[in-house]
Write an enzyme that holds these catalytic residues in place. Structure first.
Site, short mmCIF file in Angstrom:
data_model
loop_
_atom_site.label_atom_id
_atom_site.label_comp_id
_atom_site.label_asym_id
_atom_site.label_seq_id
_atom_site.Cartn_x
_atom_site.Cartn_y
_atom_site.Cartn_z
N LYS A 13 -0.30 -37.34 19.88
CA LYS A 13 -0.96 -38.60 20.24
C LYS A 13 0.04 -39.77 20.23
O LYS A 13 0.10 -40.55 21.16
CB LYS A 13 -2.12 -38.90 19.28
N ARG A 88 -12.10 -41.55 14.40
CA ARG A 88 -12.03 -40.20 13.82
C ARG A 88 -13.40 -39.58 13.67
O ARG A 88 -13.50 -38.40 13.33
CB ARG A 88 -11.39 -40.23 12.44
N ARG A 127 8.99 -33.03 12.39
CA ARG A 127 8.94 -34.39 12.94
C ARG A 127 9.88 -35.34 12.18
O ARG A 127 9.92 -35.34 10.96
CB ARG A 127 7.51 -34.93 12.87
N ARG A 160 7.76 -38.15 7.20
CA ARG A 160 6.60 -38.73 6.52
C ARG A 160 6.23 -37.92 5.27
O ARG A 160 6.30 -36.69 5.28
CB ARG A 160 5.39 -38.74 7.48
N ARG A 171 -4.64 -31.92 5.90
CA ARG A 171 -4.95 -32.73 7.10
C ARG A 171 -5.54 -31.86 8.20
O ARG A 171 -6.47 -32.26 8.89
CB ARG A 171 -3.67 -33.42 7.60
P1 AP5 Z 1 3.14 -36.86 17.20
O1 AP5 Z 1 3.14 -37.53 18.52
O2 AP5 Z 1 3.75 -37.60 16.07
O3 AP5 Z 1 1.67 -36.33 16.82
P2 AP5 Z 1 0.36 -37.13 16.44
O4 AP5 Z 1 -0.78 -36.48 17.12
O5 AP5 Z 1 0.55 -38.60 16.64
O6 AP5 Z 1 0.32 -36.77 14.89
P3 AP5 Z 1 0.00 -37.65 13.62
O7 AP5 Z 1 0.44 -36.80 12.46
O8 AP5 Z 1 0.62 -39.02 13.69
O9 AP5 Z 1 -1.52 -37.77 13.70
P4 AP5 Z 1 -2.48 -37.98 12.57
O10 AP5 Z 1 -3.73 -38.20 13.28
O11 AP5 Z 1 -2.48 -36.91 11.54
O12 AP5 Z 1 -1.85 -39.20 11.75
P5 AP5 Z 1 -2.01 -40.79 11.85
O13 AP5 Z 1 -0.65 -41.37 11.80
O14 AP5 Z 1 -2.92 -41.19 12.93
O15 AP5 Z 1 3.90 -35.45 17.40
C1 AP5 Z 1 4.15 -34.61 16.28
C2 AP5 Z 1 5.52 -33.91 16.47
O16 AP5 Z 1 5.42 -33.00 17.56
C3 AP5 Z 1 6.68 -34.87 16.80
O17 AP5 Z 1 7.82 -34.43 16.11
C4 AP5 Z 1 6.86 -34.72 18.32
O18 AP5 Z 1 8.21 -34.90 18.69
C5 AP5 Z 1 6.40 -33.28 18.56
N1 AP5 Z 1 5.74 -33.09 19.85
C6 AP5 Z 1 4.77 -33.90 20.38
N2 AP5 Z 1 4.38 -33.41 21.58
C7 AP5 Z 1 5.09 -32.27 21.78
C8 AP5 Z 1 5.14 -31.32 22.87
N3 AP5 Z 1 4.36 -31.44 23.98
N4 AP5 Z 1 5.98 -30.29 22.74
C9 AP5 Z 1 6.77 -30.14 21.65
N5 AP5 Z 1 6.80 -31.01 20.60
C10 AP5 Z 1 5.95 -32.09 20.68
O19 AP5 Z 1 -2.79 -41.07 10.47
C11 AP5 Z 1 -2.13 -40.93 9.22
C12 AP5 Z 1 -3.15 -41.10 8.12
O20 AP5 Z 1 -3.72 -42.41 8.18
C13 AP5 Z 1 -4.34 -40.14 8.18
O21 AP5 Z 1 -4.06 -38.92 7.50
C14 AP5 Z 1 -5.44 -40.95 7.48
O22 AP5 Z 1 -5.30 -40.87 6.07
C15 AP5 Z 1 -5.11 -42.38 7.90
N6 AP5 Z 1 -5.86 -42.78 9.12
C16 AP5 Z 1 -5.33 -43.06 10.33
N7 AP5 Z 1 -6.31 -43.39 11.21
C17 AP5 Z 1 -7.47 -43.31 10.52
C18 AP5 Z 1 -8.84 -43.51 10.89
N8 AP5 Z 1 -9.20 -43.87 12.13
N9 AP5 Z 1 -9.79 -43.35 9.93
C19 AP5 Z 1 -9.46 -43.01 8.67
N10 AP5 Z 1 -8.18 -42.78 8.27
C20 AP5 Z 1 -7.19 -42.94 9.19
#
Ligand code: AP5
Length: 212
Positions: A13, A88, A127, A160, A171
């Protein structure tokens, strides 16, 4: 235009949101980045959020929703935004719908990036993120030219805390998009499902096509 990016942790994402923002000038709003910024600055919100993030839990809805609504009330979100990591669940989705409806807008597209669990574990474990500009890398799939250094700005790369194996499994167990949330957007006709297990460029092309 208002777009929601849905998908499990590690689906891509954030990576794709950065690419789409660069291609379309659409504002990228990531609740995960907002929480991490607060954690870094040791704000009250950051200290609270960290207790949930460290366990692989979602931060409570009332905290997350009020942070998100404050962000989209700012002038730079008037013309549109791409939401990464929000909503979410259906409670968050309805809060966003209501806030947009109050200003005569709606979600135009919900893009669901689908990736299988084994690949998610590999993506999160490899990552690396730029401490300075937030650029995302993967040590195998999308490595920087020089290990530990950002290609874009020369900043230091870090991993991270919630990408440690124990937190990753929590997660993946707790934070996949619930079926009710997917159905919320399917029912309103804005859902598009994208195969996220392809090259970065192929996924970006499909997402841009779905946005239209
Ligand atoms: P990446 O693009 O970083 O993946 P992502 O989907 O953004 O993963 P996140 O871990 O950031 O999502 P998340 O939802 O767990 O965490 P968030 O930060 O929102 O890609 C991952 C890796 O794969 C990278 O190394 C990339 O290079 C590689 N990659 C990508 N695409 C690829 C491809 N096509 N081929 C090969 N490699 C690829 O949230 C963090 C925390 O915040 C949560 O755990 C929660 O506690 C809190 N939080 C955030 N939002 C909310 C909410 N709305 N409500 C409640 N709590 C929340």
């Amino acid at each position: 235009m208002f777009i929601v990016l849905l998908g499990p942790p590690g689906a891509g994402k954030g990576t794709q949101a950065q690419r789409i923002a660069a291609a379309s000038q659409l504002l990228h709003v990531s609740t995960g980045d907002m929480f991490r910024e607060n954690v870094k600055n040791e704000t009250g919100l950051g200290k609270l959020a960290k207790t949930y993030m460290d366990r692989g839990d979602l931060v409570p809805d009332e905290v997350t929703i009020s942070m998100l609504l404050e962000r989209i009330g700012r002038p730079d979100a008037a013309a549109g935004a791409m939401f990464d990591g929000f909503p979410r669940n259906v409670v968050q989705a309805r809060a966003l719908d209501d806030a947009l409806a109050a200003r005569g807008s709606r979600i135009d597209r919900a893009l669901l990036i689908a990736v299988a669990d084994a690949e998610l574990v590999a993506r999160l474990g490899g990552r690396w993120i730029c401490r300075n500009c937030g650029a995302l890398y993967h040590e195998r799939n999308d490595p920087p030219k020089q290990a530990g250094t950002c290609d874009r700005c020369g900043g230091d790369l870090y991993q991270r805390d919630d990408d440690l194996p124990a937190v990753v499994s929590a997660r993946l167990e707790k934070q996949k998009p619930p079926e009710a949330l997917i159905e919320h957007y399917r029912a309103s006709g804005v859902l598009r499902e994208i195969d996220g297990e392809r090259s970065l460029d192929a996924v970006t092309a499909s997402l841009l096509e779905a946005i239209g």
